[in-house]
Scaffold this motif. Structure first.
Motif, PDB file in Angstrom:
ATOM      1  N   SER A 229      -7.928  -7.056   3.721  1.00  0.00           N
ATOM      2  CA  SER A 229      -7.254  -6.402   4.841  1.00  0.00           C
ATOM      3  C   SER A 229      -8.254  -6.172   5.984  1.00  0.00           C
ATOM      4  CB  SER A 229      -6.611  -5.099   4.361  1.00  0.00           C
ATOM      5  OG  SER A 229      -5.430  -4.831   5.090  1.00  0.00           O
TER       6      SER A 229
ATOM      7  N   GLY B 287     -10.405  -2.010   3.487  1.00  0.00           N
ATOM      8  CA  GLY B 287      -9.841  -1.930   4.830  1.00  0.00           C
ATOM      9  C   GLY B 287      -9.711  -0.512   5.327  1.00  0.00           C
ATOM     10  N   GLY B 288      -8.859  -0.349   6.339  1.00  0.00           N
ATOM     11  CA  GLY B 288      -8.677   0.967   6.961  1.00  0.00           C
ATOM     12  C   GLY B 288      -8.057   0.820   8.338  1.00  0.00           C
TER      13      GLY B 288
ATOM     14  N   TYR C 247      -2.759   0.593  10.273  1.00  0.00           N
ATOM     15  CA  TYR C 247      -3.837   0.341   9.330  1.00  0.00           C
ATOM     16  C   TYR C 247      -3.723  -1.037   8.689  1.00  0.00           C
ATOM     17  CZ  TYR C 247      -4.177   5.290  10.006  1.00  0.00           C
ATOM     18  OH  TYR C 247      -4.284   6.513  10.604  1.00  0.00           O
TER      19      TYR C 247
ATOM     20  N   ASP D  46      -7.932  10.976   1.841  1.00  0.00           N
ATOM     21  CA  ASP D  46      -7.409   9.729   2.387  1.00  0.00           C
ATOM     22  C   ASP D  46      -6.686   9.986   3.704  1.00  0.00           C
ATOM     23  OD1 ASP D  46      -8.408   8.395   0.230  1.00  0.00           O
ATOM     24  OD2 ASP D  46      -6.521   8.323  -0.874  1.00  0.00           O
TER      25      ASP D  46
ATOM     26  N   SER E 191     -14.047   2.840   3.183  1.00  0.00           N
ATOM     27  CA  SER E 191     -12.913   2.717   4.096  1.00  0.00           C
ATOM     28  C   SER E 191     -13.397   2.572   5.536  1.00  0.00           C
ATOM     29  CB  SER E 191     -12.011   3.951   3.994  1.00  0.00           C
ATOM     30  OG  SER E 191     -11.415   4.024   2.715  1.00  0.00           O
TER      31      SER E 191
ATOM     32  N   TYR F  72       0.817  -1.212   0.000  1.00  0.00           N
ATOM     33  CA  TYR F  72       0.000   0.000   0.000  1.00  0.00           C
ATOM     34  C   TYR F  72       0.856   1.269   0.000  1.00  0.00           C
ATOM     35  CZ  TYR F  72      -3.817   3.177   1.255  1.00  0.00           C
ATOM     36  OH  TYR F  72      -4.740   4.199   1.260  1.00  0.00           O
TER      37      TYR F  72
ATOM     38  N   SER G 169     -15.046  -3.432   0.951  1.00  0.00           N
ATOM     39  CA  SER G 169     -14.074  -2.535   1.571  1.00  0.00           C
ATOM     40  C   SER G 169     -12.657  -3.067   1.403  1.00  0.00           C
ATOM     41  CB  SER G 169     -14.387  -2.376   3.069  1.00  0.00           C
ATOM     42  OG  SER G 169     -13.364  -1.665   3.733  1.00  0.00           O
TER      43      SER G 169
ATOM     44  N   GLN H 202      -5.051  -1.849   5.417  1.00  0.00           N
ATOM     45  CA  GLN H 202      -5.642  -1.236   4.232  1.00  0.00           C
ATOM     46  C   GLN H 202      -5.088  -1.915   2.992  1.00  0.00           C
ATOM     47  OE1 GLN H 202      -7.735   1.642   4.422  1.00  0.00           O
ATOM     48  NE2 GLN H 202      -8.088   1.644   2.224  1.00  0.00           N
TER      49      GLN H 202
END
Length: 656
Positions: free
Chosen positions: A445, A412-413, A647, A636, A372, A244, A410, A649
């Motif tokens: 994620s 992720g986050g 995170y 973001d 997210s 990422y 999603s 993500q």
């Protein structure tokens, strides 16, 4: 099976407002007495009194005029809303018209009702709910009034092959019932053509194009630019495929990133080409030949792209708009007024379908977790930890909901927010409510972190999932500030005091602290996946490392239980809960009375009665919306509110 919006929260009755007793409107109401010591001020002259009296009268007149204008506007809005919500009855025979616009989504992004009301255009056309299309097609399959289906994908912008396949499954069942589907468009983009391929016949304008180019994953890389700006990115990760942050740390794609991205993107492309060749009865490899040799093929037709599409059997008919409309009217019949075919759009059709009462109170609840994953309360289109907890508790308190499906779309986050949601799902399962997860385009994620809490995990073959890895990152700007002559200095009581400032370099000690936290969260992630999937931690670690998998591969390696669409998941959980008859309810945040009122006005198109100048004034206030692509990186950053800055993500939800 029918999706419908849950009943809106009833509006509270207006409460009487107590008024304070009015004081006499006379500044000299206090009477002077001989011993009071009070000396009345002399009265103003009659001329001044006339001036101030005239000003007061003018203000009163202006106030009353504005109040009357506002009252009339509200009255007109109410009348328009009432009249706009009374649709004409449907014909005895008609074609169902499917015209998706914007991006296909599982949940619409939140739009402030006032903005929706005052907007010159309909913001809801930027997104189309997959569940609305599927529900309309499923009902039309059995509806004797619906003679055929006309698919018009020309305004579709995309949404991912998984969502297209979900609609495609409903279209194939519609065809299996013996009803015809015709797709019509001036041109077909890659996603538009894939959806059109499920039709019996595809019509294309005689100057049109079928634009298929293949899937790609290309990104901008910023390391050199950040170096020139003096921005230092401090990155920490667990998982060698967790890429990422690569765009901020490199100027090109790493070998590991290239390896696993090539795997899933080629698998999705194989699904795309294979399905089109099956549906259009084309030889294997036809689509790749069309794309890879497009220049040579175009030379043979002297640049006539529509003729090429017809010769390659990608379409069945080319012609002018008038000729195509004539063909549609021959199949579906002609309207009493105009030259259009006899068609009904899905909004009008669903409004008619959903008027029918349902014979049972038993429900399968559906919660959509899209966007997210962020800490706190968040609007639709994002997954807030507190917002999601409230929805889960709505399910807990509704005794008629016998089972729950959580639809995850999603990448992720926040790791912390993901855990808050996961633990609440576990608490709900402890109340003996079966919970299945249905994965949409992406459930990776943090999306997969949440999914581990379910009784069963379902994915689609083209779902992007996995990416079990963790990262932490933040920038420091000490080099940027030095370029303009700004320096930071001072004292602190400990070695870590002031280490997390943007204007100071990160110390080695602080970096080790963050890396330890990232490693700990990764170990926790591995442990909860191993526990949920009943596998050893070492086995999960082998398939984790931030590696992205398709739904097909995820089932092979044990990360998901079954493959199927949302409709398949709902049917399966209803069977497992022994529900012979049930209705499906999308569990949503109740609207406030103000939101409900304004949204009902907007849906009645009451905003059309507002003066154009007033609408344009309010629309101009949201001019920054046009800058959203440029400001996305800032958005973001705003969404990165994990308490520890850690995170889980992966990808944006809208991917091939």
């Amino acid at each position: 099976m029918n999706y419908y919006e849950p009943p809106s929260a009833p509006q509270a009755a207006p409460q009487p407002v107590a008024q304070a007793p009015q004081q006499p409107n006379n500044q000299y109401h206090q009477q002077a007495t001989g011993n009071s010591g009070y000396t009345p001020r002399p009265k103003p002259s009659s001329r001044l009194r006339r001036i101030f009296g005239g000003m007061g009268a003018a203000v009163t007149t202006l106030r009353n005029t504005l109040a009357n204008i506002i009252f009339l506007l509200i009255l007109l809005l109410i009348i328009a809303a009432i009249s706009g919500n009374t649709p004409e009855p449907l014909d005895d025979k008609f074609a169902l018209r499917i015209e998706p616009t914007g991006i296909l989504v599982d949940q619409r992004s939140y739009i402030d009702p006032a903005s929706l009301l005052l907007s010159d255009e309909n913001p809801q056309e930027n997104e189309t709910l997959v569940s609305d299309i599927v529900t309309a097609i499923n009902n039309a399959e059995k509806d004797k009034r619906v003679t055929m289906l006309v698919l018009e994908p020309g305004r579709l912008l995309g949404g991912g092959i998984s969502k297209l396949n979900e609609i495609g499954q409903a279209l194939e069942q519609f065809k299996a019932a013996g009803k015809k589907i015709i797709a019509v468009s001036d041109n077909y983009s890659q996603d538009q053509y894939y959806l059109a391929s499920f039709a019996d016949e595809i019509y294309l304008h005689e100057m049109g194009l079928v634009e298929i180019t293949g899937y790609g994953r290309y990104m901008n890389y910023y390391k050199s630019a950040l170096d020139k700006l003096g921005v230092t990115i401090h990155a920490f990760r667990s998982g060698k495929y967790k890429d990422y942050l690569e765009p901020y740390l490199r100027d090109d794609m790493s070998d590991e990133s290239r390896e696993h991205n090539s795997q899933w993107i080629n698998e999705l492309w194989s699904n795309y080409t294979g399905n089109i060749e099956r549906l259009r009865r084309l030889p294997p490899g036809s689509i790749n030949d069309y794309v890879n040799n497009l220049d040579a093929h175009m030379a043979l037709t002297e640049g006539d792209s529509a003729k090429l599409a017809l010769e390659k059997s990608l379409v069945d008919k080319i012609g002018s708009r008038q000729e195509i409309m004539q063909a549609l009217t021959q199949h579906a019949g002609k309207r009493k007024k105009g030259d259009d075919y006899k068609g009904v759009d899905i909004n009008r059709y669903l409004a008619d379908v959903r008027k029918q009462p349902f014979p049972t109170d038993d429900k399968v609840g559906v919660i959509v977790a899209s966007g997210s994953i962020v800490d706190g309360n968040q609007p639709d289109g994002s997954i807030g930890s507190d917002s999601m907890v409230k929805l889960l508790r709505q399910v807990r308190d509704d005794k008629n909901i016998k089972a729950l499906v959580i639809r995850i779309d999603s990448g992720g986050g926040s790791a912390f927010a993901s855990e808050i949601i996961r633990s609440e799902i576990i608490a709900l399962r402890d109340k003996n409510i079966p919970i299945y997860v249905s994965m949409g385009t992406v459930a990776a994620s943090g999306g997969y972190w949440i999914a581990t809490a379910a009784d069963k995990i379902w994915a689609q073959p083209t779902t992007i999932t996995g990416s079990i890895g963790v990262f932490g990152a933040f920038p420091t700007l000490e080099k940027s500030l030095e370029k303009i002559g700004v320096y930071t200095d001072g004292v602190g009581t400990t070695e870590l005091a002031g280490t997390m400032r943007l204007d100071r370099p990160l110390s080695d000690k602080a970096g080790k602290v963050v890396q330890h936290s990232v490693d700990h969260i990764y170990e926790r992630f591995i442990a909860l996946v191993a526990d949920a999937r009943k596998q050893e931690k070492t086995a999960i670690n082998e398939i984790a490392q931030g590696h992205v998998w398709t739904g097909n591969k995820a089932k092979e390696i044990g990360l998901v239980d079954e493959l199927g669409t949302l409709k398949d998941v709902i049917h399966a959980i209803a069977q497992d809960a022994q529900l012979d008859s049930y209705k499906v309810e999308v569990v949503q945040r109740p609207l406030s009375p103000k939101e409900e009122f304004l949204r009902s006005l907007a849906q009645g198109q009451a905003g059309a009665l507002l003066p154009k100048s007033l609408v344009n004034h309010f629309a101009s206030l949201s001019i920054l919306n046009d800058l959203s692509p440029v400001l996305k990186p800032l958005q973001d950053l705003k969404n990165m509110n994990d308490p520890q800055g850690i995170y889980v993500q992966c990808l944006d939800c809208v991917i091939p």
